[in-house]
Motif scaffolding. Structure first.
Motif, PDB file in Angstrom:
ATOM      1  N   LYS A 194       9.914   3.926   7.894  1.00 48.29           N
ATOM      2  CA  LYS A 194       9.220   2.813   8.852  1.00 48.29           C
ATOM      3  C   LYS A 194      10.418   1.710   9.244  1.00 48.29           C
ATOM      4  O   LYS A 194      11.162   1.225   8.162  1.00 48.29           O
ATOM      5  CB  LYS A 194       8.099   2.310   8.554  1.00 48.29           C
ATOM      6  N   LEU A 195      10.659   1.234  10.381  1.00 52.31           N
ATOM      7  CA  LEU A 195      11.585   0.220  10.816  1.00 52.31           C
ATOM      8  C   LEU A 195      11.321  -1.079   9.945  1.00 52.31           C
ATOM      9  O   LEU A 195      12.560  -1.652   9.157  1.00 52.31           O
ATOM     10  CB  LEU A 195      11.542  -0.373  12.173  1.00 52.31           C
ATOM     11  N   TRP A 196      10.153  -1.475   9.414  1.00 50.46           N
ATOM     12  CA  TRP A 196       9.890  -2.593   8.706  1.00 50.46           C
ATOM     13  C   TRP A 196      10.497  -2.325   7.122  1.00 50.46           C
ATOM     14  O   TRP A 196      10.921  -3.238   6.505  1.00 50.46           O
ATOM     15  CB  TRP A 196       8.551  -2.871   8.624  1.00 50.46           C
ATOM     16  N   GLN A 197      10.595  -1.147   6.743  1.00 54.32           N
ATOM     17  CA  GLN A 197      10.796  -0.891   5.462  1.00 54.32           C
ATOM     18  C   GLN A 197      12.321  -1.077   5.134  1.00 54.32           C
ATOM     19  O   GLN A 197      12.976  -1.564   4.403  1.00 54.32           O
ATOM     20  CB  GLN A 197      10.771   0.436   5.244  1.00 54.32           C
ATOM     21  N   ILE A 198      13.080  -0.607   6.375  1.00 56.15           N
ATOM     22  CA  ILE A 198      14.461  -0.669   6.350  1.00 56.15           C
ATOM     23  C   ILE A 198      14.764  -2.076   6.559  1.00 56.15           C
ATOM     24  O   ILE A 198      15.822  -2.610   5.822  1.00 56.15           O
ATOM     25  CB  ILE A 198      15.166   0.035   7.542  1.00 56.15           C
TER      26      ILE A 198
END
Length: 505
Positions: free
Chosen positions: A18-22
């Motif tokens: 997910k974008l927030w994980q990156i």
């Protein structure tokens, strides 16, 4: 449909984040980078407050980076062998940050010790710092192989990292040069009492956010081919290093790029450029503010190119831009004088310098961030060839060569300055400009980085992991996870060409 067709890759089940994980995991690099920024002031602390000789400190700072590189392979093996209920990467991240905090608490209080204890404690604290720093920093490269295997997602890390790093270093330089130094009268004990605790707090917050970012992906199913991953013994590591050509070529190229980045970020070099050649050290903070947008554009554009044409293509193109801009920078510095650079009343010369300096720094330093992501490609290559997941050890090989090459940054600065009469103390903002110091500035900011860039380009000519190759590697890894009969074989992935790709592929 051909197995190497990009359409096959789009239908293959990839490990996506997910974008927030990156975004959050990217902050692990920021958490260690702020210590790298602070480490640049150790030279002024150790010579100004501790009383050590400038040439001695510059050489020690170089040797300690070599030590950092030598311990990195052991740290890589430690990461590969770590298997806890909290995962592989998170325990190492936390441990590394705690050790780094302790090292700084000791390092920046040496001036209060007796003379007989200063040098031993100084050396010991540097060693402890490098152990902690390496533990946490290694996870930045190693963890990306587990975070996502999508070739289009991996460059997102570079975009976020570039933005955060730019804001962090720019903000740090502005705070130091325009607020703390004027307020506390230079690099005084009061300066460090404010500066160092601030660094510790910011790093810890960023580290916690990074732990949250990697948490879901920090389990065995995302490591290589999961439960089918081939076990690796100590005796296998040498064979892996010896047989992994992408690792060999990229680590060498990245080492020289890191050298360039270290030179552009070194506080002594910035003092020579802005404090002496241009006559106002405060300009170093101002130009950092001016270059925020250009730096972000360089980073974003590099990652955008990588998403479309591959990481290797972007890396090579930026190095080529660095060759041209570094040559132009050297020419401009030959004619520069105090007062020439002014942002309150900018001239055509000021505009020209800002453009050339932005290009020289951007083209020659941005590939450092790209290499962080390319390390994950190298790890995937090894998995596709041998079925092994050794992202920790492979990542520390980058750190080893980086450390050895970047150790020559402080050493080179010390040698160059000693050659022009500054063996005992480093030049300060009160040092007048001389032909010798001008030449030293040109050598440190243009000549040496230009040579390093050309060497990096030579190594990249033999780095084979282009866009098409990586698509084929991800296809093969997906098949190995599904129990394809070719699992774990030692054959070269079919997507890897038999010839070295041309510079323009």
């Amino acid at each position: 449909m051909s197995k190497n067709d990009p359409m096959v890759l789009s239908e293959t089940k990839l490990n996506r984040a997910k974008l927030w994980q990156i975004v959050l995991f990217t902050l692990n690099n920021s958490s260690t980078n702020i210590y790298m920024f602070a480490f640049g002031f150790v030279t002024y602390y150790s010579t100004g407050l501790v009383g050590l000789a400038a040439l001695f400190v510059s050489q020690i700072m170089g040797y300690i980076r070599i030590f950092d590189g030598l311990i990195d392979p052991a740290i890589g093996v430690l990461i590969d062998k770590t298997d806890t209920k909290f995962g592989k990467y998170r325990p190492i991240m936390v441990l590394g940050n705690v050790i780094t905090v302790l090292s700084f608490l000791i390092l920046f209080n040496i001036h209060s010790l007796g003379d007989g204890m200063k040098i031993p404690i100084f050396l010991l604290s540097l060693v402890v710092h490098k152990i902690g720093y390496s533990l946490q920093a290694t996870v930045t490269k190693a963890g990306q192989a587990a975070l996502t295997s999508d070739p289009k997602q991996r460059p997102i890390f570079n975009i976020v990292d570039g933005w955060v790093t730019t804001l962090l270093f720019t903000g740090g330089q502005i705070v130091v040069a325009n607020f703390l130094v004027p307020k506390y009268g230079g690099f005084t004990p009061e300066f460090f009492k404010v500066f160092i605790p601030g660094v510790m707090v910011i790093s810890a917050i960023l580290g916690i956010l990074a732990v949250i970012g990697i948490a879901q992906k920090d389990n065995k199913q995302y490591f290589g081919i999961g439960e089918k991953t081939t076990k690796t013994s100590f005796k296998d590591y040498w064979e892996i290093i010896k047989g992994n050509k992408p690792l060999q070529m990229l680590t060498m190229a990245a080492a020289f790029v890191k050298f360039n980045s270290a030179m552009f970020g070194d506080q002594i070099v910035l003092m020579i450029l802005f404090g002496i050649i241009f006559g106002n050290f405060g300009l170093s903070g101002t130009i950092s503010l001016v270059l925020i947008l250009p730096n972000l554009m360089f980073t974003t554009f590099a990652a955008t190119i990588a998403q479309k044409r591959g990481l290797r293509y972007s890396y090579v193109r930026y190095l080529q831009g660095g060759v041209i801009s570094l040559a132009l920078l050297g020419g401009l510095l030959f004619f520069a004088n105090p007062g020439d650079l002014s942002f309150s009343n900018p001239s055509l010369w000021t505009v020209a310098f800002v453009i050339v300096f932005a290009c020289a720094k951007g083209f020659s330093s941005t590939p450092t961030g790209l290499a962080l992501t390319m390390a994950a490609d190298v790890s995937d290559y090894e998995t596709s060839v041998s079925g092994r997941y050794v992202s920790g050890m492979l990542s520390t090989m980058f750190s080893l060569t980086d450390s050895v090459a970047s150790s020559f940054a402080p050493m080179s600065i010390g040698w160059v300055l000693a050659a022009v009469g500054f063996a005992k103390v480093f030049p300060t903002a009160d040092t007048p400009l001389s032909p010798q110091l001008r030449l030293a500035g040109i050598v440190l900011l243009a000549v040496l980085p230009l040579v390093g860039t050309l060497i990096a380009l030579a190594f990249m000519k033999f780095y084979p992991l282009n866009k098409e190759t990586m698509e084929g590697i991800q296809i093969k890894i997906a098949e190995m996870k599904q129990g394809n009969p070719s699992d774990g074989d030692a054959e070269m992935p079919q997507a890897i060409p038999n010839t070295i790709p041309a510079m323009n592929d």
